[in-house]
Scaffold this active site. Structure first.
Site, short mmCIF file in Angstrom:
data_model
loop_
_atom_site.label_atom_id
_atom_site.label_comp_id
_atom_site.label_asym_id
_atom_site.label_seq_id
_atom_site.Cartn_x
_atom_site.Cartn_y
_atom_site.Cartn_z
N ASN A 125 -3.92 5.86 -1.56
CA ASN A 125 -3.54 5.87 -0.14
C ASN A 125 -2.98 7.22 0.29
O ASN A 125 -3.04 7.57 1.46
CB ASN A 125 -2.55 4.75 0.17
N SER A 156 0.83 -1.20 0.00
CA SER A 156 0.00 0.00 0.00
C SER A 156 0.86 1.25 0.00
O SER A 156 0.39 2.33 -0.35
CB SER A 156 -0.86 0.05 1.26
N GLU A 172 -4.14 -0.19 -8.92
CA GLU A 172 -3.07 0.73 -9.33
C GLU A 172 -1.90 -0.11 -9.87
O GLU A 172 -1.51 -1.09 -9.24
CB GLU A 172 -2.61 1.59 -8.15
N HIS A 178 -1.57 -2.90 -7.09
CA HIS A 178 -2.20 -2.55 -5.81
C HIS A 178 -3.71 -2.66 -5.90
O HIS A 178 -4.37 -1.83 -6.54
CB HIS A 178 -1.76 -1.13 -5.40
#
Ligand code: NAD
Length: 283
Positions: A189, A118, A151, A139
């Site tokens: 994030n 992350s 991602e 991700h």
């Protein structure tokens, strides 16, 4: 680059969901974890998810049986051989690098290695590898069998073919890939950190309690408030991500980890997975 066999390392909150979507797309999947009980839990989660899908009319019985038949499990690292290996183990640089180094030894030169980190820069993890050109970030978001976004992150050494193969794989399993540059926390994030960090500060200062903050943000249109979401993610995982981003951004105070979150982690109150977090899930 031909991907037919996929392996997922780590069968926790994210690994099980990733294994599920890969199997649903017809890939042969090997799910690996250090702990046999986590493999059992992972398979139980996948079965539960698929049953829910049947109830909602989104999955057929045949699809469920076919997906389950494509998933094998192992706690033996030497059996983790695949064309694409997606890592979803704890958010720690040393653990991820150690695992990838071993996976690189066991697998051939064409195997693509991907991390579901992350927050740890992909370049940093890949720097420990002999073939960093075969390494990228994929991700996924929680719950991985539902959330569409993935991602796709290239490290400084990732080859364009490997980045494209990762992108194509995400599309093939029905996800919506978004290319992100390699920066701690990538896109989502980084934005989301403020959702957690500021809410934790509000609670820490006693401006409002956890239930009120969650209620207000849910009322404002968020599907879940920050505390319920941290409980879903894993309070300790969320804390590791904040710590890692705080460090990566050279201790920028806006990413400062929270004392009350640290205390939850110290107490083992990890959220839904441990039965207790900011809320109580024990029956
Ligand atoms: P988790 O704690 O639920 O699961 C991790 C699993 O990895 C556990 O089953 C553990 O036994 C296993 N494990 C630990 N070390 C291992 C090793 N060396 N080899 C094999 N297995 C090992 O964690 P999670 O929430 O699934 O997170 C995994 C990764 O995904 C982390 O990098 C996290 O940052 C990332 N991620 C998490 C979320 C989320 O919402 N939880 C979302 C996106 C990305």
């Amino acid at each position: 680059m031909n991907i037919s066999k996929v392996a997922v390392a780590g069968s926790g909150v994210m690994g099980a969901g990733i294994a599920q979507v890969a199997a649903m797309a017809g890939y042969e999947v090997m799910m690996y974890d250090l702990k046999p009980e986590m493999l059992e839990k992972g398979l139980a989660t996948i079965t539960k998810n698929l049953n829910k899908g049947i109830e909602k009319g989104k999955v057929t019985n045949e699809q469920k049986e076919s997906a389950l038949s494509l998933i094998a499990t192992t706690d033996r690292l030497e059996e983790v051989k695949a064309d694409l290996i997606i890592e979803a183990v704890v958010e720690r640089l040393d653990v991820k690098q150690g695992l990838f180094k071993k996976l690189e030894e066991i697998n051939g030169p064409d195997t693509i290695l991907a991390t579901n980190t992350s927050s740890i820069p992909v370049t940093r993890i890949g720097a420990a590898l002999k073939r960093p050109e075969n390494f990228l970030g994929l991700h996924f978001f929680n719950p991985a069998h539902i959330m569409k976004l993935v991602e796709v992150i290239s490290g400084a050494a990732t080859s364009s073919e490997v980045a494209q193969a990762g992108y194509d794989f995400a599309e093939r399993i029905g996800k919506t890939p978004a290319v992100a540059k390699d920066s701690s926390g990538f896109i989502v994030n980084r934005v989301a950190r403020h959702f957690y960090v500021e809410s934790l500060k509000i609670a820490e200062e006693g401006v409002a309690d956890v239930e009120t903050i969650d209620g207000l943000l849910q009322g404002a249109g968020f599907r879940m408030g920050p505390f319920r979401l941290m409980d879903l993610i894993g309070v300790e995982t969320n804390f590791s991500v904040t710590k890692s981003m705080f460090e990566a951004f050279h201790y920028d105070v806006k990413f400062r980890p929270s004392r009350i979150q640290e205390q939850k982690v110290d107490a083992g109150h990890f959220g839904r997975k441990s039965g207790r977090g900011f809320y109580n899930y024990e029956k």
